[in-house]
Design an enzyme around this catalytic site. Structure first.
Site, PDB file in Angstrom:
ATOM      1  N   HIS A 184       4.737  -0.028   0.225  1.00 30.36           N
ATOM      2  CA  HIS A 184       5.582  -0.738   1.310  1.00 30.36           C
ATOM      3  C   HIS A 184       4.589  -1.870   1.889  1.00 30.36           C
ATOM      4  CE1 HIS A 184       3.504   2.448   3.542  1.00 30.36           C
ATOM      5  NE2 HIS A 184       3.552   1.744   4.515  1.00 30.36           N
ATOM      6  N   ASP A 226       0.677   4.895   1.965  1.00 37.74           N
ATOM      7  CA  ASP A 226      -0.081   5.160   3.162  1.00 37.74           C
ATOM      8  C   ASP A 226      -1.098   6.432   2.658  1.00 37.74           C
ATOM      9  OD1 ASP A 226       1.303   4.048   5.020  1.00 37.74           O
ATOM     10  OD2 ASP A 226       2.935   5.436   5.460  1.00 37.74           O
ATOM     11  N   ARG A 258       5.967   6.700  14.193  1.00 31.88           N
ATOM     12  CA  ARG A 258       5.676   7.231  12.753  1.00 31.88           C
ATOM     13  C   ARG A 258       5.124   8.667  12.923  1.00 31.88           C
ATOM     14  NH1 ARG A 258       1.604   4.768   8.552  1.00 31.88           N
ATOM     15  NH2 ARG A 258       0.471   6.698   8.991  1.00 31.88           N
ATOM     16  N   HIS A 270       0.761  -1.145  -0.030  1.00 35.08           N
ATOM     17  CA  HIS A 270      -0.019  -0.007  -0.046  1.00 35.08           C
ATOM     18  C   HIS A 270       0.789   1.210  -0.139  1.00 35.08           C
ATOM     19  CE1 HIS A 270       0.965  -0.651   4.202  1.00 35.08           C
ATOM     20  NE2 HIS A 270       0.667   0.637   4.557  1.00 35.08           N
TER      21      HIS A 270
END
Length: 290
Positions: free
Chosen positions: A265, A116, A281, A114
């Site tokens: 990723h 993000d 993150r 995907h």
């Protein structure tokens, strides 16, 4: 290995850093930079150039606070909370998502290719992930180059794809979070799908990149999901060929940043809740894809 002399990539560009390519597809390691300290405009400009060139950057052996991570990310774009708050944030820095896997506190799966938050009107420019505690040899992250994926298609298929748009939805994310078997936050309302070009122009490099992914892309605009699936599956398979993938083996205190405009990723799920994994993150807001 981290710290050893590295051949410079594009040596006429880089005077303060020495990006070391990690494989033929994408990715470079930049050693010898302390991201906890303010970066001069000259050093930051070289990091940004390396980001555009290599798509994924690895900074080994970093030691920074959440505030310093936010400050670094903000050099690329505004740092915001996840639009659906799919993961908990730090109380003092809600824009820092906390990814935790430990006994009795199972982290959600992310073992899908995907980009993000592509279901947003203005998806992220990039993400910055800091490995506070990682299970050695487990939980690798894979990245694929969507610029190369598009460039390697036949000219005729490129021509077919360029005018197409696709719908991106958070429905799959909501279903995962709402299953209730991990520490992911429940998502009460799924926003309407948004339309993005199937081929986008990278605003930093001017290169064309595929912008569809198996997790958030529902269908091509004006087509049904059933009609769209064969071509979407083909594009995903082309993008994730081994020759187009970098697989990162995490080390304690690694910082990785990746360009959501040019990469997908996949978080390898080869560990159970007994292998502790704690990461922070942050995400820099991007522009509307064109």
């Amino acid at each position: 290995m981290p710290g050893e002399a590295a051949p410079q990539s594009g040596s006429s560009i880089y005077k303060h850093i020495a990006p070391r390519p990690l494989c033929g597809a994408l990715g470079a390691e930049i050693a010898g930079i302390d991201l906890s300290q303010p970066l001069s405009d000259e050093v930051f400009a070289e990091i940004e150039a390396a980001f555009h060139e290599h798509i994924v950057l690895v900074f080994p052996d970093q030691d920074w606070t959440p505030g310093q991570q936010v400050a670094f990310t903000a050099r690329f774009g505004p740092v915001e909370e996840h639009p659906l708050k799919s993961r908990p944030g730090l109380p003092e820095h809600p824009e820092v998502l906390v990814l935790v896997n430990k006994p009795g506190n199972r982290g959600p799966r992310n073992d899908i290719w995907h980009s993000d938050i592509s279901f947003d009107e203005t998806p992220p420019l990039g993400s910055v992930l800091y490995g506070l505690q990682v299970p050695e040899g487990y939980g690798d992250t894979m990245f694929c180059n969507m610029i190369a994926a598009y460039a390697n298609l036949s000219p005729k298929l490129q021509e077919v794809l360029r005018p197409l748009r696709a719908l991106h939805s958070a429905a799959g994310l909501a279903a995962r979070n709402n299953a209730g078997d991990t520490n992911a936050n429940a998502i009460a309302q799924v926003p309407d799908p948004v339309s993005h070009p199937v081929v986008r122009t990278h605003p930093g490099s001017g290169k064309l990149a595929l912008y569809v992914n198996p997790w958030f892309t529902q269908c091509f605009e004006g087509m049904t999901a059933e009609e769209s699936r064969p071509l979407l599956d083909f594009l995903a398979a082309e993008a994730t060929r081994p020759e187009n993938v970098y697989r990162h083996r995490w080390r304690q205190k690694d910082v990785i940043m990746w360009d959501n405009r040019a990469a997908m990723h996949y978080a390898v799920r080869d560990y159970d809740e007994n292998r502790i994994r704690v990461m922070h993150r942050t995400t820099a807001l991007g522009d509307r894809p064109v």
